[in-house]
Design an enzyme around this catalytic site. Structure first.
Site, PDB file in Angstrom:
ATOM      1  N   HIS A  65     -22.567   3.536 -33.310  1.00 60.39           N
ATOM      2  CA  HIS A  65     -22.598   4.989 -32.795  1.00 60.39           C
ATOM      3  C   HIS A  65     -24.021   5.469 -32.524  1.00 60.39           C
ATOM      4  O   HIS A  65     -24.438   6.034 -31.767  1.00 60.39           O
ATOM      5  CB  HIS A  65     -21.609   5.929 -33.339  1.00 60.39           C
ATOM      6  CG  HIS A  65     -20.282   5.842 -33.146  1.00 60.39           C
ATOM      7  ND1 HIS A  65     -20.034   6.113 -31.715  1.00 60.39           N
ATOM      8  CD2 HIS A  65     -19.146   5.610 -33.784  1.00 60.39           C
ATOM      9  CE1 HIS A  65     -18.655   5.998 -31.687  1.00 60.39           C
ATOM     10  NE2 HIS A  65     -18.073   5.745 -32.773  1.00 60.39           N
ATOM     11  N   HIS A 111     -19.314  -0.404 -37.054  1.00 58.25           N
ATOM     12  CA  HIS A 111     -18.726   0.546 -35.887  1.00 58.25           C
ATOM     13  C   HIS A 111     -19.632   1.781 -35.774  1.00 58.25           C
ATOM     14  O   HIS A 111     -19.834   2.172 -34.896  1.00 58.25           O
ATOM     15  CB  HIS A 111     -17.289   0.834 -36.201  1.00 58.25           C
ATOM     16  CG  HIS A 111     -16.620   1.900 -35.396  1.00 58.25           C
ATOM     17  ND1 HIS A 111     -15.604   1.328 -34.463  1.00 58.25           N
ATOM     18  CD2 HIS A 111     -16.666   3.051 -35.046  1.00 58.25           C
ATOM     19  CE1 HIS A 111     -15.262   2.511 -33.706  1.00 58.25           C
ATOM     20  NE2 HIS A 111     -15.925   3.577 -34.341  1.00 58.25           N
ATOM     21  N   GLU A 112     -19.835   2.233 -37.088  1.00 59.08           N
ATOM     22  CA  GLU A 112     -20.452   3.830 -37.117  1.00 59.08           C
ATOM     23  C   GLU A 112     -22.034   3.220 -36.783  1.00 59.08           C
ATOM     24  O   GLU A 112     -22.629   4.097 -36.063  1.00 59.08           O
ATOM     25  CB  GLU A 112     -20.521   4.192 -38.503  1.00 59.08           C
ATOM     26  CG  GLU A 112     -19.065   4.672 -38.905  1.00 59.08           C
ATOM     27  CD  GLU A 112     -18.278   5.706 -37.840  1.00 59.08           C
ATOM     28  OE1 GLU A 112     -19.070   6.408 -37.234  1.00 59.08           O
ATOM     29  OE2 GLU A 112     -16.949   5.523 -37.678  1.00 59.08           O
ATOM     30  N   CYS A 147     -11.303   5.013 -32.350  1.00 59.39           N
ATOM     31  CA  CYS A 147     -12.307   5.940 -32.695  1.00 59.39           C
ATOM     32  C   CYS A 147     -11.872   7.090 -32.465  1.00 59.39           C
ATOM     33  O   CYS A 147     -11.066   7.496 -31.541  1.00 59.39           O
ATOM     34  CB  CYS A 147     -13.409   5.489 -31.801  1.00 59.39           C
ATOM     35  SG  CYS A 147     -14.846   6.472 -31.488  1.00 59.39           S
ATOM     36  N   LEU A 148     -12.458   8.248 -33.160  1.00 63.19           N
ATOM     37  CA  LEU A 148     -12.293   9.460 -32.859  1.00 63.19           C
ATOM     38  C   LEU A 148     -12.846  10.239 -31.672  1.00 63.19           C
ATOM     39  O   LEU A 148     -12.234  11.110 -31.169  1.00 63.19           O
ATOM     40  CB  LEU A 148     -12.834  10.433 -34.124  1.00 63.19           C
ATOM     41  CG  LEU A 148     -12.181  10.114 -35.511  1.00 63.19           C
ATOM     42  CD1 LEU A 148     -13.084  10.699 -36.731  1.00 63.19           C
ATOM     43  CD2 LEU A 148     -10.778  10.712 -35.438  1.00 63.19           C
ATOM     44  N   GLY A 205     -14.596   7.202 -40.640  1.00 68.88           N
ATOM     45  CA  GLY A 205     -16.027   7.029 -40.609  1.00 68.88           C
ATOM     46  C   GLY A 205     -16.225   8.213 -39.312  1.00 68.88           C
ATOM     47  O   GLY A 205     -15.525   8.185 -38.438  1.00 68.88           O
ATOM     48  N   GLN A 227     -21.300  11.487 -32.582  1.00 72.18           N
ATOM     49  CA  GLN A 227     -19.801  12.058 -32.216  1.00 72.18           C
ATOM     50  C   GLN A 227     -19.726  13.607 -32.252  1.00 72.18           C
ATOM     51  O   GLN A 227     -18.752  13.825 -31.805  1.00 72.18           O
ATOM     52  CB  GLN A 227     -18.955  11.286 -33.219  1.00 72.18           C
ATOM     53  CG  GLN A 227     -18.695   9.732 -33.199  1.00 72.18           C
ATOM     54  CD  GLN A 227     -17.951   9.149 -33.669  1.00 72.18           C
ATOM     55  OE1 GLN A 227     -18.190   8.724 -35.028  1.00 72.18           O
ATOM     56  NE2 GLN A 227     -16.598   9.123 -33.312  1.00 72.18           N
TER      57      GLN A 227
END
Length: 185
Positions: free
Chosen positions: A157, A153-154, A110-111, A60, A65
């Site tokens: 963000h 999670h997304e 997480c990225l 994701g 991000q």
């Protein structure tokens, strides 16, 4: 094409800001952003492309991000023996959820986070979501397991929340009452 250098890291103010609602019809910039987010997660699951462009694998990616304050994210999940899930979610929300909780037993990553953060992240085990697609059409889905965890999670963000905000600081591996751990294949 989104590369790792375009993904902001923890400490960047975009990750702590509540993203803006997207209006329809989509602007060309918003459409391209949504498609680029999806391309990244799909490309990041291809070993050859990862090696060629130095991508970190992810399932994701949310607009904040990449330093864009828009309520948009992309999810691309292919689990063995399960129906693949590939969605662009614009102005997403959870409309109902289970009482039962779950968490990834190996923890979340997480990225935008370049370090390992240990601990359990409590999530709803099942959720019903609503979001809009690229054409502005609203859709509703029921998600469970990894898809439900990744969606939450997304969605975090888009609200300026990082996954580790949910981890118990004093006891990161404390049992979560009524939660069933999710084991990733």
């Amino acid at each position: 094409m989104i590369l790792m250098e375009h993904i902001v890291r923890e400490g960047h103010p975009a990750l702590r800001k509540v993203a803006e609602v997207v209006t329809f019809p989509l602007s060309e910039a918003d459409r391209k952003l949504a498609e680029d987010l999806m391309n990244y997660v799909q490309n990041s699951q291809n070993e050859l492309i990862c090696d060629q462009y130095g991508l970190r694998p992810g399932i994701g990616l949310a607009a904040p991000q990449v330093d864009k304050s828009k309520k948009i994210f992309a999810l691309h999940i292919t689990e063995e023996n399960r129906e693949p899930l590939s969605i662009i979610a614009i102005n997403p929300k959870i409309v109902s959820h289970s009482v039962e909780k779950t968490y990834l037993s190996a923890g979340e990553g997480c990225l935008s986070v370049d370090r390992d953060v240990e601990g359990y992240v409590p999530r709803y085990a099942r959720i019903t979501i609503k979001a809009f697609d690229l054409e502005g059409k609203e859709y509703k889905k029921r998600l469970k397991g990894l898809a439900a965890i990744a969606f939450q999670h997304e969605l975090d963000h888009l609200n300026g929340v990082m996954f580790y905000d949910h981890i118990d600081k004093k006891s990161p591996f404390k049992e979560i009452p009524g939660a069933i751990p999710f084991e990733r294949d």
